[in-house]
Design an enzyme around this catalytic site. Structure first.
Site, PDB file in Angstrom:
ATOM      1  N   HIS A 187      -4.170  10.988  -4.276  1.00 40.41           N
ATOM      2  CA  HIS A 187      -4.183  10.936  -2.808  1.00 40.41           C
ATOM      3  C   HIS A 187      -3.866  12.340  -2.275  1.00 40.41           C
ATOM      4  O   HIS A 187      -2.971  13.028  -2.792  1.00 40.41           O
ATOM      5  CB  HIS A 187      -3.096  10.000  -2.281  1.00 40.41           C
ATOM      6  CG  HIS A 187      -3.344   8.536  -2.504  1.00 40.41           C
ATOM      7  ND1 HIS A 187      -4.475   8.027  -3.090  1.00 40.41           N
ATOM      8  CD2 HIS A 187      -2.572   7.464  -2.179  1.00 40.41           C
ATOM      9  CE1 HIS A 187      -4.387   6.689  -3.127  1.00 40.41           C
ATOM     10  NE2 HIS A 187      -3.236   6.324  -2.587  1.00 40.41           N
ATOM     11  N   CYS A 209       2.460   4.361  -2.116  1.00 41.56           N
ATOM     12  CA  CYS A 209       2.035   5.620  -2.763  1.00 41.56           C
ATOM     13  C   CYS A 209       1.976   6.799  -1.780  1.00 41.56           C
ATOM     14  O   CYS A 209       2.444   7.904  -2.103  1.00 41.56           O
ATOM     15  CB  CYS A 209       0.669   5.424  -3.409  1.00 41.56           C
ATOM     16  SG  CYS A 209      -0.451   4.408  -2.434  1.00 41.56           S
TER      17      CYS A 209
END
Ligand code: NAP
Ligand code: 3JM
Length: 338
Positions: free
Chosen positions: A244, A131
């Site tokens: 994130h 990710c």
């Protein structure tokens, strides 16, 4: 229109759940959807196109007649079952780190290296990157094409959803416990994550880095197809549920101003520039959650090197960081190869 039998492996997890939702949202041409997870999930169902679909136990014979397998059941399970699925004629798009660095397995971010998908024929497996790597390379690739990147220094601020459903629950429970003056329980992380930052994601290696940090170093070079790019990373878990964030310092070979970078990135696929500090506008995890784009802002000169920029990159780690990227790969696969 041709339709495909699709299996979601790890369907009851944070990533698998999102894969099912995205297959429906993007109208992926699914004929039959098969949901697979561990024996713990027998009896559960998930809704797809208004229909309740039962979750089956993942077994060696689960892949008969399946065209595409979207895998996110953890590294060890993928390592065992992805080759079994591929041998049954299913093309596997694997979200774990199990196969990413194998030279004959393509590691794909559709905005960056879609051409690599053709190598799925080698082993019937395509790897989806980590990710934190995905959102960084979506932004770095157009800048690399313009001014060639020499070195990247990245620090991440990663949400708990990246660890899975148990970690989302752990942050919730710890916050509730603290507000209610109850003892904090730790099951997923080695320390309290509520109101804290942990400079520790995945296991520590002999070189002092974590596996997560080395994923960012190695995967970036493979996806950008340039081993000369130097990358160094510090990955940190923060008490955020979804999204994130990354502080990224980039040194280039050639001149590139913040204005040039903003112009290039405003035209880049999958990227949105949010960069108006005078109005307090910059990318935020809470705004990126649930969105498909990768957001970049705080683009400014690093005056300590001849051609340097600093920036702040944010994306939904479960969507672009995992499930969406995998479905985008599947879309290209059916459009161009199956
Ligand atoms: P999660 O919420 O913990 O879900 C794990 C899923 O795997 C569940 O569906 C679970 O089924 C299933 N599973 C576990 N052991 C299994 C087994 N022995 N056989 C069959 N299914 C099994 O985790 P997640 O966040 O969805 O992540 C899953 C994996 O995806 C991670 O371990 C990681 O490798 C990968 N991942 C990748 C990215 C990325 O950046 N590309 C991001 C996050 C995660 P039960 O519900 O039955 O236990
Ligand atoms: C993200 O195998 C496991 O226990 C899962 C570890 C894991 C990974 C991984 O290494 O596959 C958890 C969360 C990732 C990832 O995307 O690299």
């Amino acid at each position: 229109m041709k339709t495909y039998n699709v299996a979601v492996v790890g369907a009851t997890g944070a990533v698998g759940n999102e894969m099912v939702a995205i297959l429906e949202q993007r109208k992926f041409p699914v004929n039959k959807l098969t949901l697979l997870a561990s024996a713990r999930s027998i009896g559960k169902t998930l809704t797809f196109r208004g229909e309740e679909i039962p979750v089956d136990e993942l077994k060696e014979d689960s892949f008969k007649g399946i065209d595409i397998g979207l895998f996110s059941p953890g590294g060890a399970v993928s390592l065992k079952y992805a080759p079994i699925a591929a041998a049954a004629g299913c093309v596997v798009i694997d979200n774990t780190s199990a196969f990413r660095m194998e030279p004959d397995i393509p590691l794909v971010v559709p905005e960056v290296n879609p051409h690599a998908i053709k190598d799925y024929k080698n082993r019937g497996i395509i790897a989806n990157p980590n990710c934190s790597t995905i959102q960084m390379v979506v932004v770095l690739k157009p800048l690399h094409d313009a001014a060639k990147i020499k070195r990247v220094v990245v620090s991440t601020y990663q949400s708990v959803s990246g660890t899975g459903k148990k970690a989302i629950f752990e942050l919730e429970q710890q916050v509730l416990a603290i507000y209610n003056n109850k003892p904090v329980e730790k099951n997923v992380y080695p320390h309290q994550i509520a109101f804290n930052c942990l400079p520790h994601i995945d296991a520590f290696l002999e070189n002092g880095y974590t596996k997560e940090e080395m994923k960012m170093v190695n995967e970036t070079k493979k996806i950008m197809e340039d081993n000369t790019i130097q990358v160094t990373a510090t990955t940190v878990r923060v008490p955020v549920f979804y999204g994130h964030s990354e502080s990224v310092n980039v040194e280039f070979e050639r001149e590139i101003t913040p204005e040039m970078a903003r112009k290039i990135l405003s035209k880049a696929k999958g990227v949105k520039v949010v960069d108006d500090p005078s109005k307090n506008k910059y990318p935020l995890a809470i705004n990126a959650a649930g969105k498909d784009d990768t957001f970049v802002g705080r683009i400014r000169r690093d005056d300590t090197v001849p051609h340097g920029l600093n920036m702040w990159i944010v994306a939904d780690n479960i969507r672009k960081g995992a499930a969406l990227n995998a479905v985008q790969i599947a879309e290209l696969l059916v459009e161009k190869y199956l």
